[in-house]
Write a protein that holds these residues in place. Sequence first.
Motif, PDB file in Angstrom:
ATOM      1  N   GLY A   1      10.899  -5.469  -0.164  1.00  0.00           N
ATOM      2  CA  GLY A   1      11.877  -6.349  -0.783  1.00  0.00           C
ATOM      3  C   GLY A   1      12.221  -5.983  -2.209  1.00  0.00           C
ATOM      4  N   ARG A   2      11.772  -4.828  -2.674  1.00  0.00           N
ATOM      5  CA  ARG A   2      12.081  -4.381  -4.030  1.00  0.00           C
ATOM      6  C   ARG A   2      13.346  -3.533  -3.972  1.00  0.00           C
ATOM      7  NH1 ARG A   2       6.320  -2.216  -6.244  1.00  0.00           N
ATOM      8  NH2 ARG A   2       7.750  -1.110  -7.632  1.00  0.00           N
ATOM      9  N   LEU A   3      14.479  -4.201  -3.828  1.00  0.00           N
ATOM     10  CA  LEU A   3      15.719  -3.490  -3.535  1.00  0.00           C
ATOM     11  C   LEU A   3      16.196  -2.637  -4.706  1.00  0.00           C
ATOM     12  CD1 LEU A   3      17.689  -6.209  -1.526  1.00  0.00           C
ATOM     13  CD2 LEU A   3      16.023  -4.520  -0.721  1.00  0.00           C
ATOM     14  N   ALA A   4      16.047  -3.142  -5.928  1.00  0.00           N
ATOM     15  CA  ALA A   4      16.464  -2.357  -7.091  1.00  0.00           C
ATOM     16  C   ALA A   4      15.613  -1.092  -7.216  1.00  0.00           C
ATOM     17  CB  ALA A   4      16.364  -3.190  -8.361  1.00  0.00           C
ATOM     18  N   ASP A   5      14.306  -1.208  -6.971  1.00  0.00           N
ATOM     19  CA  ASP A   5      13.427  -0.034  -7.015  1.00  0.00           C
ATOM     20  C   ASP A   5      13.769   0.938  -5.892  1.00  0.00           C
ATOM     21  OD1 ASP A   5      12.036  -0.957  -9.242  1.00  0.00           O
ATOM     22  OD2 ASP A   5      10.560  -2.021  -8.026  1.00  0.00           O
ATOM     23  N   ALA A   6      14.117   0.405  -4.737  1.00  0.00           N
ATOM     24  CA  ALA A   6      14.520   1.270  -3.627  1.00  0.00           C
ATOM     25  C   ALA A   6      15.773   2.053  -3.990  1.00  0.00           C
ATOM     26  CB  ALA A   6      14.759   0.439  -2.373  1.00  0.00           C
TER      27      ALA A   6
ATOM     28  N   ARG B   1      10.474  14.277   0.158  1.00  0.00           N
ATOM     29  CA  ARG B   1       9.874  13.384   1.156  1.00  0.00           C
ATOM     30  C   ARG B   1       9.082  12.250   0.486  1.00  0.00           C
ATOM     31  NH1 ARG B   1      10.399  14.612   6.930  1.00  0.00           N
ATOM     32  NH2 ARG B   1      11.945  16.286   6.899  1.00  0.00           N
ATOM     33  N   ALA B   2       8.390  12.540  -0.609  1.00  0.00           N
ATOM     34  CA  ALA B   2       7.635  11.500  -1.297  1.00  0.00           C
ATOM     35  C   ALA B   2       8.564  10.454  -1.890  1.00  0.00           C
ATOM     36  CB  ALA B   2       6.773  12.125  -2.394  1.00  0.00           C
ATOM     37  N   HIS B   3       9.659  10.866  -2.503  1.00  0.00           N
ATOM     38  CA  HIS B   3      10.616   9.903  -3.047  1.00  0.00           C
ATOM     39  C   HIS B   3      11.301   9.108  -1.930  1.00  0.00           C
ATOM     40  CE1 HIS B   3      10.134  12.100  -6.853  1.00  0.00           C
ATOM     41  NE2 HIS B   3      10.625  11.006  -7.419  1.00  0.00           N
ATOM     42  N   LEU B   4      11.475   9.737  -0.782  1.00  0.00           N
ATOM     43  CA  LEU B   4      12.039   9.016   0.357  1.00  0.00           C
ATOM     44  C   LEU B   4      11.098   7.899   0.803  1.00  0.00           C
ATOM     45  CD1 LEU B   4      14.181   8.663   2.575  1.00  0.00           C
ATOM     46  CD2 LEU B   4      12.985  10.437   3.888  1.00  0.00           C
ATOM     47  N   VAL B   5       9.804   8.193   0.905  1.00  0.00           N
ATOM     48  CA  VAL B   5       8.832   7.156   1.266  1.00  0.00           C
ATOM     49  C   VAL B   5       8.829   6.059   0.213  1.00  0.00           C
ATOM     50  CG1 VAL B   5       6.375   6.648   1.566  1.00  0.00           C
ATOM     51  CG2 VAL B   5       7.378   8.669   2.656  1.00  0.00           C
ATOM     52  N   LEU B   6       8.953   6.430  -1.056  1.00  0.00           N
ATOM     53  CA  LEU B   6       9.002   5.418  -2.103  1.00  0.00           C
ATOM     54  C   LEU B   6      10.209   4.499  -1.899  1.00  0.00           C
ATOM     55  CD1 LEU B   6       7.940   4.160  -4.688  1.00  0.00           C
ATOM     56  CD2 LEU B   6       9.180   5.918  -5.981  1.00  0.00           C
ATOM     57  N   ALA B   7      11.362   5.070  -1.602  1.00  0.00           N
ATOM     58  CA  ALA B   7      12.560   4.255  -1.364  1.00  0.00           C
ATOM     59  C   ALA B   7      12.372   3.360  -0.149  1.00  0.00           C
ATOM     60  CB  ALA B   7      13.780   5.157  -1.175  1.00  0.00           C
ATOM     61  N   GLN B   8      11.840   3.912   0.936  1.00  0.00           N
ATOM     62  CA  GLN B   8      11.673   3.143   2.168  1.00  0.00           C
ATOM     63  C   GLN B   8      10.648   2.026   2.003  1.00  0.00           C
ATOM     64  OE1 GLN B   8      10.683   6.512   4.630  1.00  0.00           O
ATOM     65  NE2 GLN B   8      12.760   6.666   5.485  1.00  0.00           N
TER      66      GLN B   8
ATOM     67  N   THR C   1       0.839  -1.199   0.000  1.00  0.00           N
ATOM     68  CA  THR C   1       0.000   0.000   0.000  1.00  0.00           C
ATOM     69  C   THR C   1       0.875   1.251   0.000  1.00  0.00           C
ATOM     70  OG1 THR C   1      -1.773  -1.144   1.174  1.00  0.00           O
ATOM     71  CG2 THR C   1      -1.793   1.253   1.267  1.00  0.00           C
ATOM     72  N   GLY C   2       1.937   1.230   0.795  1.00  0.00           N
ATOM     73  CA  GLY C   2       2.862   2.361   0.808  1.00  0.00           C
ATOM     74  C   GLY C   2       3.541   2.552  -0.532  1.00  0.00           C
ATOM     75  N   VAL C   3       3.970   1.446  -1.152  1.00  0.00           N
ATOM     76  CA  VAL C   3       4.620   1.543  -2.470  1.00  0.00           C
ATOM     77  C   VAL C   3       3.666   2.143  -3.489  1.00  0.00           C
ATOM     78  CG1 VAL C   3       5.641   0.232  -4.364  1.00  0.00           C
ATOM     79  CG2 VAL C   3       6.173  -0.397  -2.001  1.00  0.00           C
ATOM     80  N   ASP C   4       2.442   1.623  -3.542  1.00  0.00           N
ATOM     81  CA  ASP C   4       1.483   2.084  -4.548  1.00  0.00           C
ATOM     82  C   ASP C   4       1.167   3.568  -4.378  1.00  0.00           C
ATOM     83  OD1 ASP C   4       1.402  -0.478  -5.533  1.00  0.00           O
ATOM     84  OD2 ASP C   4      -0.505  -1.003  -4.580  1.00  0.00           O
ATOM     85  N   LEU C   5       0.935   3.994  -3.141  1.00  0.00           N
ATOM     86  CA  LEU C   5       0.629   5.404  -2.904  1.00  0.00           C
ATOM     87  C   LEU C   5       1.826   6.292  -3.213  1.00  0.00           C
ATOM     88  CD1 LEU C   5      -1.484   5.374   0.394  1.00  0.00           C
ATOM     89  CD2 LEU C   5      -2.274   5.870  -1.921  1.00  0.00           C
ATOM     90  N   ALA C   6       3.014   5.863  -2.807  1.00  0.00           N
ATOM     91  CA  ALA C   6       4.210   6.671  -3.052  1.00  0.00           C
ATOM     92  C   ALA C   6       4.468   6.819  -4.545  1.00  0.00           C
ATOM     93  CB  ALA C   6       5.417   6.039  -2.365  1.00  0.00           C
ATOM     94  N   GLU C   7       4.287   5.742  -5.298  1.00  0.00           N
ATOM     95  CA  GLU C   7       4.468   5.836  -6.751  1.00  0.00           C
ATOM     96  C   GLU C   7       3.481   6.826  -7.357  1.00  0.00           C
ATOM     97  OE1 GLU C   7       6.260   1.453  -7.974  1.00  0.00           O
ATOM     98  OE2 GLU C   7       4.084   1.741  -7.924  1.00  0.00           O
ATOM     99  N   ALA C   8       2.254   6.795  -6.877  1.00  0.00           N
ATOM    100  CA  ALA C   8       1.244   7.709  -7.409  1.00  0.00           C
ATOM    101  C   ALA C   8       1.559   9.158  -7.055  1.00  0.00           C
ATOM    102  CB  ALA C   8      -0.136   7.319  -6.877  1.00  0.00           C
ATOM    103  N   VAL C   9       1.984   9.397  -5.821  1.00  0.00           N
ATOM    104  CA  VAL C   9       2.308  10.762  -5.399  1.00  0.00           C
ATOM    105  C   VAL C   9       3.513  11.290  -6.171  1.00  0.00           C
ATOM    106  CG1 VAL C   9       3.085  12.198  -3.470  1.00  0.00           C
ATOM    107  CG2 VAL C   9       1.262  10.507  -3.115  1.00  0.00           C
ATOM    108  N   CYS C  10       4.538  10.459  -6.326  1.00  0.00           N
ATOM    109  CA  CYS C  10       5.744  10.901  -7.031  1.00  0.00           C
ATOM    110  C   CYS C  10       5.464  11.220  -8.493  1.00  0.00           C
ATOM    111  CB  CYS C  10       6.831   9.829  -6.938  1.00  0.00           C
ATOM    112  SG  CYS C  10       7.572   9.689  -5.292  1.00  0.00           S
TER     113      CYS C  10
ATOM    114  N   CYS D   1       9.679   0.561  -0.848  1.00  0.00           N
ATOM    115  CA  CYS D   1      10.211  -0.466  -1.745  1.00  0.00           C
ATOM    116  C   CYS D   1      11.211  -1.359  -1.012  1.00  0.00           C
ATOM    117  CB  CYS D   1      10.882   0.182  -2.958  1.00  0.00           C
ATOM    118  SG  CYS D   1       9.729   0.822  -4.190  1.00  0.00           S
ATOM    119  N   TYR D   2      12.046  -0.765  -0.177  1.00  0.00           N
ATOM    120  CA  TYR D   2      13.012  -1.543   0.607  1.00  0.00           C
ATOM    121  C   TYR D   2      12.282  -2.496   1.543  1.00  0.00           C
ATOM    122  CZ  TYR D   2      16.973  -2.528   3.712  1.00  0.00           C
ATOM    123  OH  TYR D   2      17.948  -3.151   4.450  1.00  0.00           O
ATOM    124  N   ALA D   3      11.256  -2.006   2.216  1.00  0.00           N
ATOM    125  CA  ALA D   3      10.496  -2.847   3.145  1.00  0.00           C
ATOM    126  C   ALA D   3       9.823  -4.002   2.412  1.00  0.00           C
ATOM    127  CB  ALA D   3       9.461  -2.012   3.888  1.00  0.00           C
TER     128      ALA D   3
END
Length: 401
Positions: A79-84, A66-73, A45-54, A75-77
């Motif tokens: 397990g999408r390490l390359a996207d993070a 801050r939005a790109h930071l949430v996207l990185a965090q 849910t965090g990934v999807d929302l962050a992608e939309a906001v960015c 994605c890392y959580a």
Amino acid sequence: EQACADLNNLLAACRRALRRADASTAAGALEGAWAALSRQGPFKTGVDLAEAVCALAGLGGRAAGRAHLVLAQSCYAAGRLADARRAVEPALALAIAAADKPAEAEARLQAANLDLRDGRQDEAAAGHARVLRLSRQLGLPALECAALNGMGNAAANRGAMDEARAHYAASLAVARRTGDRHWQGSSLGNLGGLDATIGQTAAALAQYTEALQIARSLGDRQREGNTQANLGLLHQLMGQLDLAIAASGQALQVARELGHARLECTVLCNLGISHAERGDNTAAADHYESALWVAQQVADRRLEGQCLGYLGLVLARQQDFERGRNHLAQGEALLRQVADLPGLGVLLCGRAECEWQAGRPGAAQHARREAGQLAAQIQAGPQSELGQALDRLDALLAVPA
């Protein structure tokens, strides 16, 4: 219930702002929602929302960083390490451009954590040290704890156990001084992991138990799942296989609820270990293969290397020496790349057993010697996973091939 209601309100606010293309409001709601989602999930849910906001037009300045930071965090959580990795670079650049020092420090922390997962030890060390300095300059004790735990994880991976303990203890002291229950639990969990690695099982159990109590009191599902996974492995080391499987089952449920792929991989691997201890190599192999698939999906080389090692040993026990040796060799290469010394030591014991069973005592003894050297380096006692693997191996090697 109140926390759940607050999260739902933030998610609804973020989605309304997205529909209106209100970039500033959406970014603010996203940041608040991720503070809860990072502990309660689901991470997707965090990934999807962050992608939309960015992707919103007009997003700029501090809000964009801050939005790109949430996207990185997120994605890392998830397990999408390359996207993070791809998200953290603009997050850092935008934070610096906006003179947003706290966001800059968090982006540098995320980059350092990614470097550590990738085995880039020097970059990770420099990154965590820089974040530690920034956290103290900015008066951000939670970030200080995060940096100290990152430094402790790096030290534990390379076998510097006294250094790791000092970093975790320093983080625990900061968390207790500031009343930060989240970082108290996380620091205790890492201290427990350190004690489990060196075979201090009673100390590990006490620290995991306290960490689990804190996680539950905070409603922190991520920490609860991590601790249950750790308890699963610890119970296995203590010979309590029923408790081990029960704790791992609870951790697996949490991992899947959160969408925490790396935790799912770890738990599947732990379940494989427990089934192998029971002598059920078929069930062990099934769990290891499932864990390996997840590790490869999230491109986590450390977890992939560990899974390959465990699976290779089970294949060797099933007399499939060629595949077993190949899996062990691939896993060994990965664990050397990421400098996971405890994991490498366990894998080398598996390699030694494989070679012995295949009628190659010289190769078995060579792997045993290096595993013993690593055990001494990381201070692995007889009750640790590596210590127990060495004991089993020595009993095997005492029997004429």
